[in-house]
Design a protein around this motif. Structure first.
Motif, PDB file in Angstrom:
ATOM      1  N   GLN A  99       0.828  -1.206   0.000  1.00  0.00           N
ATOM      2  CA  GLN A  99       0.000   0.000   0.000  1.00  0.00           C
ATOM      3  C   GLN A  99       0.862   1.255   0.000  1.00  0.00           C
ATOM      4  O   GLN A  99       0.553   2.227  -0.694  1.00  0.00           O
ATOM      5  CB  GLN A  99      -0.947  -0.036   1.205  1.00  0.00           C
ATOM      6  CG  GLN A  99      -2.027  -1.116   1.046  1.00  0.00           C
ATOM      7  CD  GLN A  99      -2.848  -1.326   2.304  1.00  0.00           C
ATOM      8  OE1 GLN A  99      -2.328  -1.273   3.411  1.00  0.00           O
ATOM      9  NE2 GLN A  99      -4.132  -1.601   2.136  1.00  0.00           N
ATOM     10  N   ASP A 100       1.955   1.240   0.746  1.00  0.00           N
ATOM     11  CA  ASP A 100       2.847   2.399   0.761  1.00  0.00           C
ATOM     12  C   ASP A 100       3.506   2.616  -0.594  1.00  0.00           C
ATOM     13  O   ASP A 100       3.640   3.758  -1.067  1.00  0.00           O
ATOM     14  CB  ASP A 100       3.927   2.223   1.836  1.00  0.00           C
ATOM     15  CG  ASP A 100       3.383   2.387   3.239  1.00  0.00           C
ATOM     16  OD1 ASP A 100       2.263   2.947   3.390  1.00  0.00           O
ATOM     17  OD2 ASP A 100       4.060   1.961   4.196  1.00  0.00           O
ATOM     18  N   THR A 103       0.998   4.186  -2.978  1.00  0.00           N
ATOM     19  CA  THR A 103       0.839   5.618  -2.717  1.00  0.00           C
ATOM     20  C   THR A 103       2.017   6.410  -3.265  1.00  0.00           C
ATOM     21  O   THR A 103       1.848   7.455  -3.904  1.00  0.00           O
ATOM     22  CB  THR A 103       0.694   5.873  -1.208  1.00  0.00           C
ATOM     23  OG1 THR A 103      -0.543   5.309  -0.760  1.00  0.00           O
ATOM     24  CG2 THR A 103       0.701   7.365  -0.895  1.00  0.00           C
ATOM     25  N   GLU A 104       3.217   5.909  -3.059  1.00  0.00           N
ATOM     26  CA  GLU A 104       4.414   6.588  -3.545  1.00  0.00           C
ATOM     27  C   GLU A 104       4.416   6.684  -5.070  1.00  0.00           C
ATOM     28  O   GLU A 104       4.802   7.696  -5.645  1.00  0.00           O
ATOM     29  CB  GLU A 104       5.661   5.836  -3.067  1.00  0.00           C
ATOM     30  CG  GLU A 104       6.962   6.489  -3.492  1.00  0.00           C
ATOM     31  CD  GLU A 104       8.182   5.700  -3.017  1.00  0.00           C
ATOM     32  OE1 GLU A 104       9.304   6.111  -3.341  1.00  0.00           O
ATOM     33  OE2 GLU A 104       8.013   4.658  -2.349  1.00  0.00           O
ATOM     34  N   ILE A 108      -1.817   8.595  -4.738  1.00  0.00           N
ATOM     35  CA  ILE A 108      -3.132   8.312  -4.149  1.00  0.00           C
ATOM     36  C   ILE A 108      -2.918   7.901  -2.693  1.00  0.00           C
ATOM     37  O   ILE A 108      -2.200   6.937  -2.406  1.00  0.00           O
ATOM     38  CB  ILE A 108      -3.858   7.199  -4.931  1.00  0.00           C
ATOM     39  CG1 ILE A 108      -4.144   7.664  -6.363  1.00  0.00           C
ATOM     40  CG2 ILE A 108      -5.157   6.789  -4.225  1.00  0.00           C
ATOM     41  CD1 ILE A 108      -4.645   6.580  -7.283  1.00  0.00           C
ATOM     42  N   GLN A 109      -3.564   8.610  -1.778  1.00  0.00           N
ATOM     43  CA  GLN A 109      -3.339   8.363  -0.358  1.00  0.00           C
ATOM     44  C   GLN A 109      -4.130   7.180   0.183  1.00  0.00           C
ATOM     45  O   GLN A 109      -3.714   6.547   1.162  1.00  0.00           O
ATOM     46  CB  GLN A 109      -3.696   9.623   0.444  1.00  0.00           C
ATOM     47  CG  GLN A 109      -2.897  10.850   0.051  1.00  0.00           C
ATOM     48  CD  GLN A 109      -1.389  10.623   0.157  1.00  0.00           C
ATOM     49  OE1 GLN A 109      -0.895  10.157   1.191  1.00  0.00           O
ATOM     50  NE2 GLN A 109      -0.658  10.950  -0.904  1.00  0.00           N
ATOM     51  N   THR A 110      -5.256   6.867  -0.444  1.00  0.00           N
ATOM     52  CA  THR A 110      -6.111   5.787   0.049  1.00  0.00           C
ATOM     53  C   THR A 110      -5.948   4.561  -0.838  1.00  0.00           C
ATOM     54  O   THR A 110      -6.371   4.563  -2.000  1.00  0.00           O
ATOM     55  CB  THR A 110      -7.588   6.211   0.082  1.00  0.00           C
ATOM     56  OG1 THR A 110      -7.712   7.392   0.884  1.00  0.00           O
ATOM     57  CG2 THR A 110      -8.460   5.114   0.672  1.00  0.00           C
ATOM     58  N   VAL A 111      -5.330   3.535  -0.285  1.00  0.00           N
ATOM     59  CA  VAL A 111      -5.098   2.292  -1.024  1.00  0.00           C
ATOM     60  C   VAL A 111      -5.666   1.138  -0.196  1.00  0.00           C
ATOM     61  O   VAL A 111      -5.302   0.962   0.965  1.00  0.00           O
ATOM     62  CB  VAL A 111      -3.600   2.061  -1.286  1.00  0.00           C
ATOM     63  CG1 VAL A 111      -3.389   0.754  -2.057  1.00  0.00           C
ATOM     64  CG2 VAL A 111      -2.997   3.245  -2.052  1.00  0.00           C
TER      65      VAL A 111
END
Length: 429
Positions: A99-100, A103-104, A108-111
Motif C-alpha cells: 500500500q505504501d 501511494t508513492e 493516491i493516499q487511500t489504497v
C-alpha cells in the motif's frame, strides 16, 4: 520495472484534469487489463489498460481505480484497489505493490486491498448519482475478447440497475490527446532507444542478411536499453514486400539492389515510438530508387510544416494528398487525365499512396485523440507519407514522431538518418 520511476505529479495532474470533467455526484471506475492466456498454462505479458495507467501509473494486473470527488469521506475521493501480496504470490510471481509503494507511485493516499472492493464500493454507490465507466472507443477498435472493463460493466449494471451510467472515453480522448512535458520527456527516451536501434541496423544491413536477423538487431538494442519489446509487430520488408502495407513475415533474404522498408517501434514506460525508414541493401540507392525516395521525403517535409496549431486533421490529409499528387505527376505514375477524372472519395494519388499520413501517438501507437477538432500544442503525431509501386518492386515510406509546439515543433526521431546522402555515408563508413 525496466524504466526509470515516473514523477507521480504526472498522475496527480491527470486525475485532477479528469475530475474537472465530471458532473456533480459522479463516480468513475477504471480497471486494469487482463493477463491474456495463450495455450496450456501459458500467458502473455501484461499490457496495462492505458487509461488506468494514465491516471495512476500502476503497471500491475487486477487493479481498480475509483474517482469520486464528491464522496462524503474525503479519504474516499481517490481510491486505489490492488492485490494483496501473500507468500505464494511472492514465491512464484514476485511481490506485488504494498500500500505504501502504491501511494508513492501514484500519489493516491487511500489504497485498499482488492478483497475489500465490493464492501467499500457499496458505500460509495449509495452516495453516487452517476457512474462513468471505461471502454475502448478507439475508431479502429475491434476485439472479440471480453475485457475486464466489459465484465465489470455487466456486473455493476446488474448490481446497481437504478443508477445513471455515462462514458469516460470521450473525456480520456480529450485529455490524452495533449501530452504534458513529463510525457514528452518519456517519449523522448523511447525515441532515443529507437534511434540507437535504427542506427545499429543501418550498419548491420548488407546483401544476404535475412529480414528476421534485422528484427533481432532491433530487439537486442531495445532490451539492452530498458525497452521491453516492439510497440507493434515490426515490418521489415525487402524488395517488393514493401508494397504490402502490413507485411510482418520478415522471412526473406535481403538482396543486392533492393531497398528494405523498416517500420519499427518500441515501448518505454508504456509510451510508444513509431518510425519508418528505407535503406538500400547494398548501401547505395539506384537512380530510380533515389527519385522515388526523394519524392516521398519532399512530401514528408512539407507535411510536417502543416502539423501546426489551428490546422484540422481531415483538412491536413487533403492538403497532403495535393502534395503527393504533384509528386506522382512528376514521377509519371499518374497523368493529368487521371487527376481530372478522379473520384473525389478516392483520388488518383491513392493508387500509389493509399493510407493516411498522420495519427496520434502516445500511450498507444495509434493513440486516442480528437479527429474532428483542430490541432493543439502538445499533440503528438506521426508523419508518414509513402509511395508503393508493385510493378517496380519499390515501396517507400518515411516516418517520424512530431510534437506540436506553440512556436515550433519537436521531431522526436530526427536522429535517424533519412537524407539519401546521410544514409549512404553511414552505410559505407
Amino acid at each position: 520495472m525496466r524504466y526509470d520511476p515516473i514523477d507521480p505529479q504526472l498522475f496527480i495532474s491527470n486525475r485532477k484534469r479528469f475530475i474537472e470533467h465530471l458532473p456533480a455526484g459522479a463516480l468513475a471506475v477504471f480497471n486494469a487489463n487482463d493477463i491474456m492466456p495463450t495455450n496450456a498454462d501459458g500467458t502473455l505479458p501484461l499490457v496495462q489498460n492505458r487509461d488506468l495507467f494514465y491516471l495512476s501509473g500502476v503497471d500491475q494486473e487486477e487493479t481498480i481505480l475509483v474517482l469520486f470527488p464528491d464522496a462524503y469521506n474525503p479519504a474516499h475521493r481517490e481510491i486505489l484497489f490492488v492485490v494483496e501480496t501473500n507468500e505464494h504470490l511472492a514465491r512464484w510471481e514476485g511481490a506485488k505493490l504494498t500500500q505504501d509503494q502504491a501511494t508513492e507511485q501514484t500519489g493516491i493516499q487511500t489504497v485498499f486491498w482488492l478483497s475489500d472492493f465490493e464492501k467499500i464500493f457499496k458505500d460509495l454507490m449509495s452516495q453516487a448519482k452517476t457512474v462513468f465507466l471505461n471502454s475502448n472507443e478507439h475508431l479502429r477498435a475491434s476485439s472479440p475478447v471480453e475485457t475486464r472493463d466489459q465484465r465489470f460493466r455487466k456486473w455493476i449494471m446488474e448490481q446497481y440497475p437504478m443508477h445513471h451510467y455515462d462514458r469516460s472515453a470521450p473525456i480520456m480522448h480529450r485529455l490524452r490527446a495533449i501530452k504534458s512535458p513529463i510525457e514528452v520527456e518519456i517519449m523522448r527516451k523511447a525515441s532515443a532507444i529507437n534511434t540507437k536501434a535504427f542506427n545499429r541496423v543501418l550498419k548491420f544491413l548488407k546483401p544476404g542478411v535475412m529480414e528476421y536477423e534485422l528484427e533481432a538487431e532491433f530487439i537486442h538494442e531495445y532490451k539492452r536499453n530498458g525497452s521491453p519489446d516492439f510497440s507493434y509487430t515490426p515490418i521489415i520488408a525487402s524488395g517488393a514486400s514493401a508494397c504490402v502495407l502490413h507485411y510482418i513475415e520478415n522471412d526473406k533474404e535481403c538482396k543486392d539492389g533492393d531497398l528494405v522498408l523498416f517500420d519499427c517501434g518500441n515501448w518505454y514506460a508504456n509510451y510508444a515510438s513509431d518510425v519508418t525508414r528505407c535503406f538500400p541493401v547494398n548501401g547505395r540507392f539506384s537512380d530510380r530508387q533515389k527519385q522515388v525516395y526523394n519524392a516521398v521525403l519532399r512530401v514528408m517535409k512539407a507535411s510536417m510544416e502543416l502539423l501546426r496549431p489551428g490546422n484540422q486533421l481531415h483538412e491536413y490529409h487533403k492538403e497532403v494528398g495535393e502534395l503527393m499528387t504533384k509528386e506522382l505527376l512528376d514521377l509519371k505514375l499518374i497523368d493529368a487525365i487521371d487527376v481530372k477524372n478522379q473520384d473525389p472519395n478516392w483520388p488518383a494519388y491513392k493508387k500509389y499512396f493509399m493510407h493516411g499520413t498522420s495519427h496520434y501517438i502516445g500511450l498507444d501507437v495509434h493513440d486516442v485523440g480528437l479527429w474532428t477538432e483542430k490541432m493543439e500544442a502538445g499533440n503528438v503525431f506521426t508523419c508518414e507519407p509513402g509511395i508503393y509501386i508493385p510493378e517496380e518492386g519499390i515501396g517507400i515510406r518515411i516516418e517520424d514522431d512530431i510534437v506540436i509546439g506553440e512556436k515550433e515543433n519537436i521531431n522526436l526521431t530526427a536522429g535517424i538518418p533519412k537524407e539519401v546522402e546521410e544514409i549512404e555515408e553511414m552505410m559505407n563508413s
